[in-house]
Scaffold this active site. Structure first.
Site, PDB file in Angstrom:
ATOM      1  CG  HIS A   1      -2.095  -0.943   1.119  1.00 43.01           C
ATOM      2  ND1 HIS A   1      -2.331  -1.749   0.040  1.00 43.01           N
ATOM      3  CD2 HIS A   1      -3.099  -1.202   1.999  1.00 43.01           C
ATOM      4  CE1 HIS A   1      -3.406  -2.482   0.255  1.00 43.01           C
ATOM      5  NE2 HIS A   1      -3.897  -2.180   1.441  1.00 43.01           N
TER       6      HIS A   1
ATOM      7  CD  GLU B   1     -12.327  -5.813   3.789  1.00 41.40           C
ATOM      8  OE1 GLU B   1     -12.569  -5.342   4.894  1.00 41.40           O
ATOM      9  OE2 GLU B   1     -11.294  -5.550   3.141  1.00 41.40           O
TER      10      GLU B   1
ATOM     11  CD  GLU C   1     -14.950  -1.407   3.929  1.00 44.24           C
ATOM     12  OE1 GLU C   1     -14.759  -2.382   3.184  1.00 44.24           O
ATOM     13  OE2 GLU C   1     -14.038  -0.674   4.344  1.00 44.24           O
TER      14      GLU C   1
ATOM     15  CB  CYS D   1     -10.550   2.193   6.201  1.00 43.57           C
ATOM     16  SG  CYS D   1     -11.766   0.896   6.171  1.00 43.57           S
ATOM     17  CB  CYS D   2     -15.455   2.732   8.184  1.00 44.19           C
ATOM     18  SG  CYS D   2     -15.451   1.317   7.049  1.00 44.19           S
TER      19      CYS D   2
END
Lengths: 637, 637
Positions: free
Chosen positions: B128, B322, B338, B406-407
């Site tokens: 990443h 996901e 998500e 992340c959310c």
């Protein structure tokens, strides 16, 4: 009295259009295949190595010996019905190996003899020595009853005596997998040795009281079975342990040790174990009339049948522990409903019937035999379901022999001994509990009775019985729960009855013909409102059969059908389908596919449905054609 | 033009009865909490250690740097709307750390700098670095646009230039997790440096062509990230690999590399990654007018909205990866949906709208904002859903900050920048796309426009707009898809329109008041017949809101209710519930519980149902009271 029920395998010859092909395939295909597997799987080689005093080289599961015992039991039922010199000879050869492997002390378990002789009787939770002993005893009794020989009975007696010496003395504990309890009662019944009954009572009474099973788990690294990895020893799908709660504390539920048996209120844990245990308890009650245990049986049976039973007679909702979960938790697609558990339920219910001839037990046996059990066996006799879901997306299929070969041999012994589930002489009267073409030759309270039954079930509701007896004999004829209308006539003269339960006819019998007719109307049934999985759904039954829809018979995906509960259910017999079955067509609707172009959601008012028949076949016959989705429970419109 | 959309965050001040409390909580609670977590989680410490040239001691996930970038982005949107010296100062302090940690070359990734400097750019699948670069660039552009400062923009430019040097030269490959593509277009828009657009184009065009991602998996032991265990690197729930098929062969689906983007026909794989990629592709199309990519976007959008979209606007059916699964596979209880994917869908759709002002994009943004996105955030601003199922047995609850955070930060940046999703000046006309109380101050094709909007949505269908402009300006007013009736009037004079899409009013504006009224009738919707999970079920909508039933509002278990599709749906506003919501009561029936005593199955004809209202609350508000079951889709009677 036979060792298992009041009517023995040798007293009944099944000759039935529906069941005989299954029984013949079982004898000609399954039992033969089962025999070949004894060599293939190394089962016999384990015995040979033990005879030769070798170490190691053990093959198969740690309870692999039971494969041999189960084969002998099934083969013995065949021998009880008709001699077969070739089969008898092969049985004797296997018995020779078993007898040869037995130690002087009576101990016999080739896994421990070959792999870890120092650890015998240290891991009762998992290592299944007592479970193996149970199957040995059952095989020995069946063999003795079939042939009159004592070759295997002697082995069983020696092992039982050894167990009797050890337990309650050197070792105090109960098996993680039950089975020895009912076997010991059978052994008592052929030997008349009260100590076997006492030993069965010991195992039943100690369960849920002692902390031996918990201790073993705390010390799992130092006891027998350490050579098996944890996954095999404590096999919880999705991780975790079957024996421990979330805090890591031992809970006995998995092995029915959550409470003393006489205090248990709900059927719990591994469903096959539960059924074997309760069958043994029912046997004990029959022998000793223990009212407290009897009351516990009633309580457990009510819990199972009122809250934890699939409409197919299947039991055990969860894969994780192969067993019961919570009241009304009866998922369809993820149902476990193990074939062996259905077999175990038949064992338990037949014993309960012998205790008290309540037709409800016979009704449940019928439901289980025709549905939850029979679906477990492919129509080729070569493939089997371990797991019997009530819905499938098309990915669930029968397989050949399993590594853990419990279901196929259990099916084999049930088919081979089916005759003993058709009649009972409980309480000194004759009961006709299942309508399966057969001839019965037995003694009812001292009177010899010959009965010839012909049955058109499950396709048509006509049954005839031709009866001869030396003297007056009361015969009780079951009116099945599903028969809304039934007539009973003796030599054409109708017999009054109240339409349910048993019709009792006490008279002299001199070739009289009893004719029974049962209405066989297809019917929609609903599940209790608390069953979430079946909410808004119906199942279809006709007589003893539960029906299902298969993708192969229907044009639309099954989820699109909604059965019209006020509509018709047309039955027609199709000789060319599935060896000849009565198929049903239910009035149903499916969504109109017009107007959906490019839309995923639309106002309900803009959608429409159109008529379509939903075609149904008997549940037992599913997955015998092109693979595809299946459903027992259909949406109702 | 702002870097993201035609109307920037600084041009809109939201002041709305419904949304402002969410935005205020986001600013006062979430963004503050997010800031505290930068220290708590070790995120800032990672930068400090990098500054000091230390080795090891890295804390958090390998993409932990993004937590700082996301916080700066959200904080910058707040600063764009109103200065806040304290917040500005804290942002500057964090920027100092980031800038200090950047290497001379421009490289910046504290995980690799501290843990395995020799392995940078070796594991594009998982490690990443490019994803981190994307968030850095987004934060930098947002900060620059809010403050006019270049402190972080310089860092982003240096890193982007470094990436530009490396990729296509030393390294040829694309990131496993997209995000840098859209970021590079934003960077291009503030710097006017064409090379960033070229680099975005490189990443988009190479995806699905090269075998770099497959090569890395084949060599996963020898590339960066080996210090993370396999479970973290290839995190497939239930085992297996997200990147490999059953035969162990690489399939690009998970990371949208199953085919070149311009050939892709269905939205696949990890849904957040897909949305970030396609948002970047839409940006590229906007800049370069690539018709082939444009056609691919249309194809992918049609696939998503016609076959792979929850009624809530949520996307991604499966927990395992996901992401997306198959057409019409939209399970409710096991839905993933998500929160970040909903945010990503808003990003993509707003960009598609800027390309072509089709009201369908704005409709989907509205659906997503009010439902699939908003449910992800608790009404306290402190707890979040990562996963947004459409049914729950009562065990699914929001939690605080996640390890993989992340959310919550994605929600934070969307709330903080909500203003930019309400209007558009695409094609030189003004579009009012969302009816949210706000004031707009922008330029439309050179003409200055001031617009003040008041909206009673989602509870009532009244909206007013007061408009001033220097010159003639065409204003397009969206008639939402859910409004069966709508009126539009300018200073009391009704405007003719065809009831859907946009109502276009081109005129001079001198304080005229536009009044819109939308019918807000509750409505039952059905899903496409191919959606098995919703067969025989209805969802309830009112205006932009999808409703759900919660156990806390209803007496019977939810599965027992069947909604009468011909019955009424009564709406009433309850100021005391859930901060004030309009609740609905649907005519429904539940099973009559009489007659079930001791029965588990009964003939349907013997069962009955009784009337009962099913009470419903907006889906976004679920799980904010006593925990319990929830359902969006109800059986229809």
């Amino acid at each position: 009295m036979p060792s298992q029920y009041t009517v023995g395998v040798g007293e009944v010859a099944v000759d039935d259009d529906f069941w005989s092909p299954w029984i013949d395939r079982n004898r000609d295909v399954t039992i033969e295949y089962q025999y070949e597997q004894l060599e293939e799987s190394g089962t016999l080689e384990n015995f040979r190595r033990a005879i030769e005093g070798k170490e190691g080289g053990f093959q198969g599961m740690w309870f692999q010996d039971t494969d041999a015992y189960k084969w002998i039991e099934a083969a013995s039922y065949e021998l009880a019905k008709a001699d077969d010199p070739d089969l008898r000879e092969r049985v004797d050869e296997v018995i020779d190996l078993i007898a040869g492997a037995q130690e002087e002390s009576g101990y016999l378990d080739t896994y421990f003899q070959l792999v870890e002789p120092e650890n015998r009787w240290t891991n009762l939770n998992i290592m299944h020595e007592l479970y193996c002993a149970g199957h040995l005893i059952e095989a020995a009794v069946a063999h003795h009853e079939a042939t009159g020989e004592e070759s295997l009975l002697d082995v069983a007696v020696d092992f039982a005596d050894h167990v009797d010496d050890i337990f309650g003395d050197e070792v105090d504990g109960v098996p993680g997998h039950e089975g020895i309890e009912l076997a010991l009662v059978r052994l008592y019944r052929v030997t008349d040795e009260e100590r076997y009954l006492d030993l069965a009572q010991y195992f039943v009474d100690l369960r849920g009281h002692d902390d031996r099973l918990a201790w073993e788990l705390d010390n799992s690294g130092e006891i027998g079975g350490a050579s098996w990895d944890d996954g095999a020893l404590i096999p919880a799908e999705g991780g975790g342990s079957l024996f421990l709660d979330d805090e890591g504390e031992y809970v006995g539920t998995y092995a029915q040790a959550q409470a003393p048996v006489r205090e248990q209120a709900a059927v719990e844990g591994h469903s096959v174990r539960a059924m074997y245990l309760y069958a043994g308890v029912a046997d004990l009650v029959a022998e000793r009339g223990d009212e407290e245990l009897r009351t516990a049986m009633d309580r457990l049976w009510a819990n199972m049948t009122e809250k934890r039973l699939y409409v197919t007679g299947g039991i055990g909702s969860a894969h994780e522990h192969e067993g019961f979960t919570e009241d009304y938790d009866l998922p369809n697609e993820s149902a476990y409903a193990e074939t062996c558990a259905a077999v175990g339920s038949v064992f338990w219910n037949q014993r309960l019937f012998e205790l008290e001839p309540d037709p409800a037990y016979a009704d449940l046996i019928e439901r289980t035999l025709y549905n939850g059990f029979l679906a477990g066996v492919g129509m080729d006799g070569e493939e089997f379901f371990y797991v019997n879901p009530l819905a499938s997306d098309g990915d669930h299929h029968r397989s050949g022999w399993f590594t853990c070969a419990c279901c196929p041999p259990n099916a084999a012994r049930l088919f081979a001994s089916l005759g003993q589930y058709l009649y009972s002489t409980a309480g000194g009267e004759l009961y006709v509990t299942q309508y399966v073409g057969s001839s019965l030759s037995t003694t009812v309270d001292g009177t010899e009775v010959e009965l010839a039954q012909e049955s058109a079930l499950p396709w048509a509701g006509e049954v005839t019985l031709d009866v001869d007896a030396d003297d007056t004999v009361p015969i009780n004829l079951r009116i099945p729960e599903w028969a809304d209308e039934a007539t009973v006539a003796v030599d054409g003269a109708e017999v009054d009855h109240d339409g349910s339960g048993f019709v009792r006819i006490e008279r002299e019998w001199d070739g009289e013909r009893v004719e029974l007719t049962f209405e066989l109307e297809p019917e929609l049934v609903a599940a209790h409102p608390a069953v979430e999985a079946d909410a808004g759904r119906v199942a279809v039954e006709r007589g003893p059969l539960v029906y299902c829809a298969e993708a192969v018979d229907n044009e639309r995906p099954l989820h699109q059908y909604a059965v019209d509960e006020a509509g018709s259910l047309e039955a027609s017999h199709d000789e060319d389908r599935l060896d000849g079955v009565t198929v049903l067509e239910a009035d149903a609707t499916v969504p109109d596919l017009d107007g959906w172009d490019g839309e995923l959601y639309r106002p309900v008012g803009e959608t429409d449905r159109e008529e379509a028949g939903l075609e149904l076949v008997p549940y037992y016959a599913w997955d015998n054609r092109d693979p595809g989705a299946m459903a027992v429970w259909h949406r109702r419109a």
